[in-house]
Design a protein around this motif. Structure first.
Motif, PDB file in Angstrom:
ATOM      1  N   SER A  31      -8.606   9.634 111.473  1.00  0.00           N
ATOM      2  CA  SER A  31      -9.028  11.031 111.514  1.00  0.00           C
ATOM      3  C   SER A  31      -8.377  11.758 110.352  1.00  0.00           C
ATOM      4  N   LEU A  32      -9.162  12.139 109.378  1.00  0.00           N
ATOM      5  CA  LEU A  32      -8.608  12.688 108.144  1.00  0.00           C
ATOM      6  C   LEU A  32      -8.542  14.212 108.150  1.00  0.00           C
ATOM      7  N   MET A  33      -9.002  14.835 109.215  1.00  0.00           N
ATOM      8  CA  MET A  33      -8.920  16.282 109.391  1.00  0.00           C
ATOM      9  C   MET A  33      -9.405  16.991 108.134  1.00  0.00           C
ATOM     10  N   SER A  34      -8.678  18.025 107.718  1.00  0.00           N
ATOM     11  CA  SER A  34      -9.162  18.846 106.613  1.00  0.00           C
ATOM     12  C   SER A  34      -8.855  18.252 105.255  1.00  0.00           C
ATOM     13  N   ASN A  35      -8.166  17.104 105.223  1.00  0.00           N
ATOM     14  CA  ASN A  35      -7.799  16.535 103.922  1.00  0.00           C
ATOM     15  C   ASN A  35      -9.000  15.992 103.143  1.00  0.00           C
ATOM     16  N   ARG A  36     -10.057  15.736 103.842  1.00  0.00           N
ATOM     17  CA  ARG A  36     -11.270  15.212 103.221  1.00  0.00           C
ATOM     18  C   ARG A  36     -10.977  13.984 102.377  1.00  0.00           C
ATOM     19  N   VAL A  37     -10.175  13.079 102.953  1.00  0.00           N
ATOM     20  CA  VAL A  37      -9.844  11.856 102.237  1.00  0.00           C
ATOM     21  C   VAL A  37     -10.556  10.692 102.894  1.00  0.00           C
ATOM     22  N   ALA A  38     -11.364   9.993 102.182  1.00  0.00           N
ATOM     23  CA  ALA A  38     -12.002   8.789 102.698  1.00  0.00           C
ATOM     24  C   ALA A  38     -11.897   7.716 101.635  1.00  0.00           C
ATOM     25  N   ALA A  39     -11.650   6.489 102.036  1.00  0.00           N
ATOM     26  CA  ALA A  39     -11.554   5.415 101.048  1.00  0.00           C
ATOM     27  C   ALA A  39     -12.957   5.065 100.581  1.00  0.00           C
ATOM     28  N   HIS A  40     -13.094   4.876  99.304  1.00  0.00           N
ATOM     29  CA  HIS A  40     -14.392   4.529  98.733  1.00  0.00           C
ATOM     30  C   HIS A  40     -14.202   3.388  97.744  1.00  0.00           C
ATOM     31  N   HIS A  46     -14.030  -3.652  92.036  1.00  0.00           N
ATOM     32  CA  HIS A  46     -13.020  -2.695  91.607  1.00  0.00           C
ATOM     33  C   HIS A  46     -12.964  -1.560  92.593  1.00  0.00           C
ATOM     34  N   ALA A  47     -11.768  -1.022  92.810  1.00  0.00           N
ATOM     35  CA  ALA A  47     -11.604   0.010  93.828  1.00  0.00           C
ATOM     36  C   ALA A  47     -11.565   1.378  93.206  1.00  0.00           C
ATOM     37  N   GLY A  48     -12.576   2.180  93.467  1.00  0.00           N
ATOM     38  CA  GLY A  48     -12.480   3.606  93.191  1.00  0.00           C
ATOM     39  C   GLY A  48     -11.892   4.211  94.444  1.00  0.00           C
ATOM     40  N   ILE A  49     -11.073   5.224  94.338  1.00  0.00           N
ATOM     41  CA  ILE A  49     -10.338   5.711  95.491  1.00  0.00           C
ATOM     42  C   ILE A  49     -10.744   7.143  95.802  1.00  0.00           C
ATOM     43  N   VAL A  50     -10.701   7.499  97.034  1.00  0.00           N
ATOM     44  CA  VAL A  50     -10.623   8.854  97.504  1.00  0.00           C
ATOM     45  C   VAL A  50     -11.934   9.615  97.388  1.00  0.00           C
ATOM     46  N   GLY A  51     -12.584   9.831  98.507  1.00  0.00           N
ATOM     47  CA  GLY A  51     -13.759  10.674  98.528  1.00  0.00           C
ATOM     48  C   GLY A  51     -13.385  12.107  98.201  1.00  0.00           C
ATOM     49  N   ASN A  52     -14.233  12.775  97.451  1.00  0.00           N
ATOM     50  CA  ASN A  52     -13.917  14.152  97.096  1.00  0.00           C
ATOM     51  C   ASN A  52     -15.027  15.107  97.507  1.00  0.00           C
ATOM     52  N   ASN A  53     -15.937  14.664  98.366  1.00  0.00           N
ATOM     53  CA  ASN A  53     -16.945  15.575  98.876  1.00  0.00           C
ATOM     54  C   ASN A  53     -17.383  15.101 100.241  1.00  0.00           C
ATOM     55  N   ALA A  54     -18.118  15.949 100.932  1.00  0.00           N
ATOM     56  CA  ALA A  54     -18.458  15.673 102.328  1.00  0.00           C
ATOM     57  C   ALA A  54     -19.295  14.407 102.472  1.00  0.00           C
ATOM     58  N   ALA A  55     -20.030  14.026 101.429  1.00  0.00           N
ATOM     59  CA  ALA A  55     -20.880  12.844 101.528  1.00  0.00           C
ATOM     60  C   ALA A  55     -20.070  11.574 101.705  1.00  0.00           C
ATOM     61  N   ASP A  56     -18.818  11.574 101.252  1.00  0.00           N
ATOM     62  CA  ASP A  56     -17.979  10.393 101.395  1.00  0.00           C
ATOM     63  C   ASP A  56     -17.539  10.193 102.844  1.00  0.00           C
ATOM     64  N   ALA A 336      -4.522  20.245  89.123  1.00  0.00           N
ATOM     65  CA  ALA A 336      -5.931  20.661  89.237  1.00  0.00           C
ATOM     66  C   ALA A 336      -6.795  19.548  89.794  1.00  0.00           C
ATOM     67  N   GLU A 337      -6.560  18.313  89.315  1.00  0.00           N
ATOM     68  CA  GLU A 337      -7.361  17.176  89.794  1.00  0.00           C
ATOM     69  C   GLU A 337      -7.036  16.884  91.249  1.00  0.00           C
ATOM     70  N   LEU A 338      -5.779  16.960  91.625  1.00  0.00           N
ATOM     71  CA  LEU A 338      -5.415  16.725  93.015  1.00  0.00           C
ATOM     72  C   LEU A 338      -6.061  17.779  93.921  1.00  0.00           C
ATOM     73  N   ASN A 339      -6.062  19.018  93.493  1.00  0.00           N
ATOM     74  CA  ASN A 339      -6.705  20.081  94.276  1.00  0.00           C
ATOM     75  C   ASN A 339      -8.185  19.783  94.464  1.00  0.00           C
ATOM     76  N   ARG A 340      -8.836  19.336  93.410  1.00  0.00           N
ATOM     77  CA  ARG A 340     -10.272  19.086  93.486  1.00  0.00           C
ATOM     78  C   ARG A 340     -10.584  17.937  94.437  1.00  0.00           C
ATOM     79  N   ARG A 341      -9.722  16.939  94.454  1.00  0.00           N
ATOM     80  CA  ARG A 341     -10.021  15.762  95.252  1.00  0.00           C
ATOM     81  C   ARG A 341      -9.562  15.877  96.703  1.00  0.00           C
ATOM     82  N   TYR A 342      -8.491  16.611  96.952  1.00  0.00           N
ATOM     83  CA  TYR A 342      -7.901  16.580  98.283  1.00  0.00           C
ATOM     84  C   TYR A 342      -7.874  17.925  98.993  1.00  0.00           C
ATOM     85  N   CYS A 343      -7.890  19.019  98.277  1.00  0.00           N
ATOM     86  CA  CYS A 343      -7.638  20.313  98.930  1.00  0.00           C
ATOM     87  C   CYS A 343      -8.919  21.129  99.078  1.00  0.00           C
TER      88      CYS A 343
END
Length: 343
Positions: A31-40, A46-56, A336-343
């Protein structure tokens, strides 16, 4: 090893059992709550990491068994690549003092933040501030190429002050946006022993209108302790003031257990050497589980550093490890990048 499946918000994630191991399969709530973190996981192994939008979120992603995370500058996601590339694996180039002083004065030495994942809640638990040099000619340079020169020229206190101020600036921005993330800052033992660290922490936190609980002090085993009595007394004062204290690079030196016995700390960060290959070495996995139990009995959290493969993650989950950080989850990112991906 069959690949671990990350199944989005509120789902259960089967943790696969490594071949030849007697581990019991179990599931972990993601349960990732408001962090919007999903493994992708991107294609081609190759591993791309971290969903950054609701579609993930809610998406089921897999990657090929035994595939290994590539260095993040080669990740398939072009946007990630453009924003996060760092020049790595190059020796200290002998930068001169004047060049480094100029870099500090111009603000070229900048803090990036590597997220830490809480393995119990599958949520973002905090970040570690890691310095980068936005070099006008070389681009974004990793610390391996300049940190020895910083120490050699006696500029480490100035660098620590710079990273501390930048970290507090970022914490303040997060708090104004409703996010309470703790930032871990790497410091050297000499600044602890003479009392200058606690004084600077208090002054900087007060200047930004923050509280000590927003910062964690990371002390590396590789940094020499000259006056152990003074250091231990100062650590007690730092913790009493409300700052969290972590032993970094645990396991790198022979005196690891002795330091853990004498130093009251909140977090023990396992060196990458203790994490690498734990899925292939039963004794290493048993040692990890023992360290988790030891740290827990001492009232400390265990953070595994440098986690790069799903196999390692599976063993960490089995051991009961509390937190992890590494390229499998995310490299260090700009604020800035961390904010875009996680916050």
């Amino acid at each position: 090893m069959p690949c671990i499946e990350w199944i989005g918000v509120g789902k259960n994630v089967p943790v696969a059992t490594p071949p030849g191991r007697a581990f019991r399969k179990r599931t972990m709530n993601l349960s990732l709550m408001s962090n919007r973190v999903a493994a992708h996981y991107a294609g081609a192994g190759h591993a791309g990491i971290v969903g950054n939008n609701a579609a993930d979120l809610g998406g089921l992603c897999r990657r090929k068994p035994k595939s290994r995370l590539c260095p993040f500058e080669r990740v398939c996601n072009d946007r990630w690549k453009r924003s996060s590339t760092v020049v790595v694996d190059r020796p200290d180039e002998g930068f001169g003092r004047d060049e480094l002083v100029t870099a500090l004065e111009r603000g070229e030495l900048v803090a990036h933040f590597q997220p830490k994942l809480d393995l119990r809640e599958a949520s973002l638990s905090g970040v570690e501030a890691l310095v980068r040099w936005q070099h006008p000619r070389l681009g974004l340079v990793g610390p391996d190429r300049f940190i020895d020169a910083i120490k050699r020229h006696g500029l480490l206190p100035q660098l620590t002050s710079t990273v501390l101020a930048q970290s507090c600036t970022q914490v303040l921005a997060w708090r104004r946006a409703g996010r309470n993330l703790q930032v871990a800052i790497n410091v050297e033992w000499p600044s602890v022993e003479d009392g200058s660290l606690l004084s600077e922490l208090n002054q900087t936190v007060a200047a930004f209108g923050l509280v000590p609980e927003c910062l964690q002090v990371e002390l590396s085993e590789q940094s020499p302790i000259r006056d152990k009595a003074a250091a231990l007394m100062q650590i007690q004062a730092i913790r009493k003031a409300g700052y969290s204290v972590a032993i970094d690079d645990f396991g790198m030196e022979n005196a690891s257990l002795q330091l853990l016995r004498e130093l009251e700390c909140d977090v023990v960060k396992l060196d990458r050497s203790l994490v690498r290959g734990i899925d292939r070495h039963p004794r290493a996995a048993m040692m990890l589980a023992g360290l988790v139990r030891l740290a827990t009995s001492l009232g400390a959290e265990i953070v595994a550093e440098g986690v790069e493969t799903e196999d390692e993650l599976g063993c960490l989950l089995e051991s009961g490890c509390h937190q992890m950080q590494g390229f499998l989850f995310s490299p260090a990112l700009s604020g800035a990048e961390l904010n875009r991906r996680y916050c």
